[in-house]
Design an enzyme around this catalytic site. Sequence first.
Site, mmCIF file in Angstrom:
data_model
loop_
_atom_site.group_PDB
_atom_site.id
_atom_site.type_symbol
_atom_site.label_atom_id
_atom_site.label_comp_id
_atom_site.label_asym_id
_atom_site.label_seq_id
_atom_site.Cartn_x
_atom_site.Cartn_y
_atom_site.Cartn_z
ATOM 1 N N TYR A 116 7.242 -9.135 -5.610
ATOM 2 C CA TYR A 116 6.815 -7.989 -4.790
ATOM 3 C C TYR A 116 7.958 -7.480 -3.901
ATOM 4 O O TYR A 116 7.809 -7.312 -2.691
ATOM 5 C CB TYR A 116 5.592 -8.376 -3.934
ATOM 6 C CG TYR A 116 4.318 -8.398 -4.753
ATOM 7 C CD1 TYR A 116 3.689 -7.213 -5.093
ATOM 8 C CD2 TYR A 116 3.779 -9.598 -5.213
ATOM 9 C CE1 TYR A 116 2.527 -7.210 -5.870
ATOM 10 C CE2 TYR A 116 2.626 -9.600 -5.996
ATOM 11 C CZ TYR A 116 2.009 -8.400 -6.314
ATOM 12 O OH TYR A 116 0.866 -8.393 -7.089
ATOM 13 N N ASP A 172 -14.111 -17.098 -6.045
ATOM 14 C CA ASP A 172 -12.659 -17.305 -5.971
ATOM 15 C C ASP A 172 -12.314 -17.641 -4.517
ATOM 16 O O ASP A 172 -12.185 -16.744 -3.680
ATOM 17 C CB ASP A 172 -11.940 -16.032 -6.446
ATOM 18 C CG ASP A 172 -10.423 -16.136 -6.284
ATOM 19 O OD1 ASP A 172 -9.941 -17.136 -5.724
ATOM 20 O OD2 ASP A 172 -9.728 -15.190 -6.712
ATOM 21 N N LYS A 221 -3.685 -22.494 -3.390
ATOM 22 C CA LYS A 221 -3.049 -22.281 -2.084
ATOM 23 C C LYS A 221 -3.141 -23.516 -1.170
ATOM 24 O O LYS A 221 -2.338 -24.421 -1.281
ATOM 25 C CB LYS A 221 -3.632 -21.042 -1.400
ATOM 26 C CG LYS A 221 -3.219 -19.739 -2.107
ATOM 27 C CD LYS A 221 -3.413 -18.544 -1.220
ATOM 28 C CE LYS A 221 -3.133 -17.228 -1.928
ATOM 29 N NZ LYS A 221 -1.768 -16.796 -1.912
ATOM 30 N N TYR A 264 -8.742 -8.949 -5.238
ATOM 31 C CA TYR A 264 -7.450 -9.428 -5.766
ATOM 32 C C TYR A 264 -7.651 -10.858 -6.235
ATOM 33 O O TYR A 264 -8.047 -11.733 -5.447
ATOM 34 C CB TYR A 264 -6.338 -9.368 -4.710
ATOM 35 C CG TYR A 264 -5.042 -9.923 -5.252
ATOM 36 C CD1 TYR A 264 -4.240 -9.162 -6.096
ATOM 37 C CD2 TYR A 264 -4.643 -11.226 -4.967
ATOM 38 C CE1 TYR A 264 -3.074 -9.680 -6.635
ATOM 39 C CE2 TYR A 264 -3.470 -11.748 -5.495
ATOM 40 C CZ TYR A 264 -2.685 -10.979 -6.334
ATOM 41 O OH TYR A 264 -1.539 -11.499 -6.869
#
Length: 422
Positions: free
Chosen positions: A18, A238, A267, A145
């Site tokens: 990104y 999620d 994560k 997302y």
Amino acid sequence: MSDGDVIESDRAHVWHPYTQHGSARVPLAIKRAKGAFLFDQDDRAIFDGISSWWVTLHGHAQPEIARAIAEQAGILEQVIFTDFTHEPAAALARELSAVLPGDLSRCFFSDDGSTAVEVALKIAMQYWSNVGEKRPLIAALENAYHGDTFGAMSVSGRGLFTAPFQDQLFEVVRLPDPSAGDVLAVLDKLIADRGHELAAVIVEPLLLGAGGMHVYGEQFLRDMRERARRSGTLFIADEVLTGFGRTGPLFACERAEIEPDIICLSKGLTGGFLPLGLTAVREEVFERFVSDDRSRMFFHGHSYTANPIACAAARASLRLLNKECKARRDAIEAVHRERLKHLSTHPKVRNTRVLGTLGAFDLADSSGYLDKIGRALAEYALRNNILLRPLGGTVYLLPPFCTLPEELLNAYEVIARFLDIS
Ligand code: PLP
């Protein structure tokens, strides 16, 4: 390597995520990290206001996790995970099953958040294939997302991030962002019209993260889950971002008192030390894959599935999610509430919101993800020793759990100064 060598080698050979290399500033080389702080080559301490892309859970270089990793690396660093197993994975699966909402008792390991989502989608699709029903549809939320691999992109909201890949993404049925639209009416209609074709509904519970830190109510989540149950479709949560205490309790699903059929984790799973993905399912889902027929086994696996070092880190991180940690999370939430209440009267601030250790607001008149104002704030914050990465005009703080109230207050002070001068 000297400071100059790091940057020179980086500029010559590294492609950053990104990042528009045509205009990005020279990256900052970080030499070490401790607690809530990163240290650059000159030992300048920078407060990590975003937990380094939402992964660092307890704090950087947390000693118990670092020790668990070092010990495991000297015992068993990696082994194939088909036909073989090991204590770190088996124990982690057992320990997680005990704390996950409902009876999510079966864990499939992968590499990161995107692969945890890919696995969830593939499990849902093959589940129906094994059951013998044709259910080609997946429903997903607007502004969601779920990651950057193709399946994860397909179920993510379509826009800037996915535009170049649009023609290769599979179609999903889109449900409105629950923070903005009537998701239940659309879901009801979908179920009435095509419920028998629906394989799964996938959601980010309570918080649409990269889509703009949109927070939505627990009742919406409960109602979506209930409708999925009644129509017999699988419900995928999620929790790659929301898992492991970020929203207050251990999981956002727990906060809303719901039990999904499938949950995606990554994560904070390893405390933010190592990449690891995990998709846990209810036993009833797993059973549909169990048979004498090898063609019904789940067709998925990665080289590093259930890497023992990553699993050891995850077990150490899980042990740290105790009462004391909850008290620290509550203290972070209290600062968010107090400071955002104060900031909400600022003419440049819109839509303040708090969910556990996340505090966020929108900048008035921002034009979206590419708006320069977000970058300008990030640069200003960095000059003031704070790492922020606004999502366009959405500013947020999501610090590691070790963060002290005064450290977070200082970050808010820097943001407030920027608002006054910009
Ligand atoms: N799912 C959610 C909710 C996320 O926030 C992210 C990443 O931000 C992902 C999936 C993808 O995770 P990863 O970047 O580890 O592939």
